[in-house]
Design an enzyme around this catalytic site. Sequence first.
Site, PDB file in Angstrom:
ATOM      1  N   ASP A   1       0.860  -1.187   0.000  1.00  0.00           N
ATOM      2  CA  ASP A   1       0.000   0.000   0.000  1.00  0.00           C
ATOM      3  C   ASP A   1       0.897   1.238   0.000  1.00  0.00           C
ATOM      4  O   ASP A   1       2.009   1.194   0.557  1.00  0.00           O
ATOM      5  CB  ASP A   1      -0.896   0.006   1.254  1.00  0.00           C
TER       6      ASP A   1
ATOM      7  N   ARG B   1     -19.865   4.519 -10.155  1.00  0.00           N
ATOM      8  CA  ARG B   1     -18.542   3.911 -10.302  1.00  0.00           C
ATOM      9  C   ARG B   1     -17.787   4.561 -11.460  1.00  0.00           C
ATOM     10  O   ARG B   1     -16.576   4.704 -11.426  1.00  0.00           O
ATOM     11  CB  ARG B   1     -18.690   2.417 -10.543  1.00  0.00           C
TER      12      ARG B   1
ATOM     13  N   VAL C   1     -10.049  -5.404  -8.919  1.00  0.00           N
ATOM     14  CA  VAL C   1     -11.254  -5.246  -8.096  1.00  0.00           C
ATOM     15  C   VAL C   1     -11.632  -3.765  -8.020  1.00  0.00           C
ATOM     16  O   VAL C   1     -12.798  -3.399  -7.948  1.00  0.00           O
ATOM     17  CB  VAL C   1     -11.032  -5.821  -6.672  1.00  0.00           C
ATOM     18  N   THR C   2     -10.625  -2.906  -8.082  1.00  0.00           N
ATOM     19  CA  THR C   2     -10.848  -1.463  -8.000  1.00  0.00           C
ATOM     20  C   THR C   2     -11.869  -1.027  -9.062  1.00  0.00           C
ATOM     21  O   THR C   2     -11.852  -1.509 -10.188  1.00  0.00           O
ATOM     22  CB  THR C   2      -9.512  -0.712  -8.238  1.00  0.00           C
TER      23      THR C   2
ATOM     24  N   VAL D   1     -14.560  -1.272 -12.354  1.00  0.00           N
ATOM     25  CA  VAL D   1     -13.729  -2.447 -12.596  1.00  0.00           C
ATOM     26  C   VAL D   1     -13.627  -2.837 -14.079  1.00  0.00           C
ATOM     27  O   VAL D   1     -12.575  -3.293 -14.528  1.00  0.00           O
ATOM     28  CB  VAL D   1     -14.198  -3.617 -11.689  1.00  0.00           C
ATOM     29  N   ASP D   2     -14.700  -2.626 -14.849  1.00  0.00           N
ATOM     30  CA  ASP D   2     -14.644  -3.014 -16.269  1.00  0.00           C
ATOM     31  C   ASP D   2     -13.665  -2.129 -17.038  1.00  0.00           C
ATOM     32  O   ASP D   2     -12.912  -2.602 -17.886  1.00  0.00           O
ATOM     33  CB  ASP D   2     -16.034  -2.905 -16.907  1.00  0.00           C
TER      34      ASP D   2
ATOM     35  N   ASP E   1     -22.466  -8.739  -7.947  1.00  0.00           N
ATOM     36  CA  ASP E   1     -23.872  -8.430  -8.259  1.00  0.00           C
ATOM     37  C   ASP E   1     -24.672  -9.730  -8.388  1.00  0.00           C
ATOM     38  O   ASP E   1     -25.821  -9.825  -7.940  1.00  0.00           O
ATOM     39  CB  ASP E   1     -23.978  -7.654  -9.578  1.00  0.00           C
TER      40      ASP E   1
ATOM     41  N   ARG F   1     -25.383 -11.046  -5.038  1.00  0.00           N
ATOM     42  CA  ARG F   1     -26.488 -10.284  -4.421  1.00  0.00           C
ATOM     43  C   ARG F   1     -27.832 -10.726  -5.013  1.00  0.00           C
ATOM     44  O   ARG F   1     -28.822 -10.888  -4.298  1.00  0.00           O
ATOM     45  CB  ARG F   1     -26.298  -8.785  -4.685  1.00  0.00           C
TER      46      ARG F   1
ATOM     47  N   HIS G   1     -20.359  -3.877 -14.385  1.00  0.00           N
ATOM     48  CA  HIS G   1     -20.563  -3.873 -12.927  1.00  0.00           C
ATOM     49  C   HIS G   1     -20.949  -2.434 -12.591  1.00  0.00           C
ATOM     50  O   HIS G   1     -20.101  -1.588 -12.331  1.00  0.00           O
ATOM     51  CB  HIS G   1     -19.268  -4.274 -12.217  1.00  0.00           C
TER      52      HIS G   1
HETATM   53  P1  NAD Z   1      -9.986   2.006   0.808  1.00  0.00           P
HETATM   54  O1  NAD Z   1      -9.884   3.492   0.686  1.00  0.00           O
HETATM   55  O2  NAD Z   1     -10.353   1.417   2.118  1.00  0.00           O
HETATM   56  O3  NAD Z   1      -8.604   1.344   0.377  1.00  0.00           O
HETATM   57  C1  NAD Z   1      -7.896   1.692  -0.762  1.00  0.00           C
HETATM   58  C2  NAD Z   1      -6.436   1.551  -0.426  1.00  0.00           C
HETATM   59  O4  NAD Z   1      -5.676   1.797  -1.619  1.00  0.00           O
HETATM   60  C3  NAD Z   1      -5.933   2.539   0.622  1.00  0.00           C
HETATM   61  O5  NAD Z   1      -5.341   1.843   1.704  1.00  0.00           O
HETATM   62  C4  NAD Z   1      -4.928   3.411  -0.135  1.00  0.00           C
HETATM   63  O6  NAD Z   1      -3.846   3.844   0.668  1.00  0.00           O
HETATM   64  C5  NAD Z   1      -4.483   2.434  -1.218  1.00  0.00           C
HETATM   65  N1  NAD Z   1      -3.862   3.088  -2.371  1.00  0.00           N
HETATM   66  C6  NAD Z   1      -4.227   4.229  -3.013  1.00  0.00           C
HETATM   67  N2  NAD Z   1      -3.406   4.459  -4.035  1.00  0.00           N
HETATM   68  C7  NAD Z   1      -2.490   3.455  -4.049  1.00  0.00           C
HETATM   69  C8  NAD Z   1      -1.373   3.145  -4.871  1.00  0.00           C
HETATM   70  N3  NAD Z   1      -1.025   3.933  -5.889  1.00  0.00           N
HETATM   71  N4  NAD Z   1      -0.671   2.040  -4.584  1.00  0.00           N
HETATM   72  C9  NAD Z   1      -0.990   1.238  -3.543  1.00  0.00           C
HETATM   73  N5  NAD Z   1      -2.035   1.492  -2.732  1.00  0.00           N
HETATM   74  C10 NAD Z   1      -2.778   2.579  -2.985  1.00  0.00           C
HETATM   75  O7  NAD Z   1     -10.987   1.555  -0.330  1.00  0.00           O
HETATM   76  P2  NAD Z   1     -11.779   0.170  -0.380  1.00  0.00           P
HETATM   77  O8  NAD Z   1     -13.071   0.322   0.302  1.00  0.00           O
HETATM   78  O9  NAD Z   1     -10.836  -0.898   0.022  1.00  0.00           O
HETATM   79  O10 NAD Z   1     -12.093   0.060  -1.966  1.00  0.00           O
HETATM   80  C11 NAD Z   1     -11.056  -0.208  -2.881  1.00  0.00           C
HETATM   81  C12 NAD Z   1     -11.609  -0.262  -4.297  1.00  0.00           C
HETATM   82  O11 NAD Z   1     -12.426  -1.430  -4.434  1.00  0.00           O
HETATM   83  C13 NAD Z   1     -12.501   0.918  -4.676  1.00  0.00           C
HETATM   84  O12 NAD Z   1     -12.232   1.318  -5.984  1.00  0.00           O
HETATM   85  C14 NAD Z   1     -13.900   0.343  -4.576  1.00  0.00           C
HETATM   86  O13 NAD Z   1     -14.845   1.054  -5.368  1.00  0.00           O
HETATM   87  C15 NAD Z   1     -13.636  -1.047  -5.089  1.00  0.00           C
HETATM   88  N6  NAD Z   1     -14.677  -2.032  -4.832  1.00  0.00           N
HETATM   89  C16 NAD Z   1     -14.969  -2.867  -5.863  1.00  0.00           C
HETATM   90  C17 NAD Z   1     -15.962  -3.818  -5.727  1.00  0.00           C
HETATM   91  C18 NAD Z   1     -16.274  -4.721  -6.900  1.00  0.00           C
HETATM   92  O14 NAD Z   1     -17.274  -5.457  -6.898  1.00  0.00           O
HETATM   93  N7  NAD Z   1     -15.449  -4.705  -7.940  1.00  0.00           N
HETATM   94  C19 NAD Z   1     -16.648  -3.931  -4.515  1.00  0.00           C
HETATM   95  C20 NAD Z   1     -16.306  -3.080  -3.466  1.00  0.00           C
HETATM   96  C21 NAD Z   1     -15.321  -2.114  -3.637  1.00  0.00           C
END
Ligand code: NAD
Length: 313
Positions: free
Chosen positions: A40, A93, A123-124, A127-128, A153, A156, A180
Amino acid sequence: MKKSSCHPSKVVIIGAGRVGTSFAYAMMIRKLVSEIVLIDVNKEKAMGECMDLNHGIAFAETLNIYCGDYSDCKNADYVVITAGASQRPGESRLKLVQRNTEILKSIIPQILKHTTTAKIILVTNPVDILTYVALKISGLPKNQVFGSGTTLDTSRFRFLLGRHFDVSPDSVDAYIVGEHGDSEVAVFSGVQIAGIPLEKMKGYSEKKMMDIYKHTKNAAYEVIKYKKSTHFAIGLVATEFIEAMELNQRKVYPVSALLDGEFGLKDVCLSLPCLIGKDGVEKVMPIDLNARELKGLKASAEQLKKIYKTLKI
Ligand code: NAD
């Protein structure tokens, strides 16, 4: 120390936030791999999370959980990307797109310096879009890079259908496909419970099904309104993917994959049911869609392609 029965595999998690750590925790409990690395930008946070996880290791078999850097991607079997900003209350998103594209542009080259063989799972959000960006930047084969897509989804959707019909969600055969996000499509025409088509189930009504679709689509907004983020269920979703690859289970999940002509769609990442095995995405399943669902899927693809054009990759 007790002998581990975990596979000698390594998962690197980039982003030790709520999603990354929920995934790490689920992986630790599932006892699938012997090495979990957290990376991180906020090193102290990653360090604290690793300490907390390690304090539970006496009750799990994952041998090595540590806070690392990109050089730890060497010999990784899987890299799961959860780094980035998450949705703000009410934010779609897709609005996250450029913020998280920039983060991904900085992450992918650092991974590639140390591995070109690990499976990369996005996952971020969105995502697509980010799956597409990761494929373009990395130049890796399309089976090796995929996004969690509409698996959450779908889970869910199955949960809500199961609750309505009083059946366990894992006995509900149903998929959400497409983006998504707001344009996702429920494949009602294919829903079956124990081989019984949906309309033949006691308690079926078109109105109730539309309600279930609406709740599925808006679930993340609702959870975010109450607790600011969603993370437990997605942590389990990503664990399922690792298990399917690690054990070559050849299970089907609707992940975001690069399409190559399916339903006439090309050069776009979105979700259709895909077979996941040791090589990652091994096949896009030839699902049946009715005319309304196909129209929805194409609209999803159009929407995503419009966004690609605005991206600075
Ligand atoms: P969060 O803010 O709790 O965690 C994100 C982490 O990323 C933080 O710890 C931050 O320091 C770190 N970070 C930021 N930039 C970085 C980099 N360049 N290198 C390394 N680390 C870095 O957020 P979260 O709640 O964990 O959500 C994370 C992502 O997952 C979001 O984009 C969210 O929308 C997504 N998400 C996706 C789904 C899905 O179904 N695909 C579901 C839930 C959340």
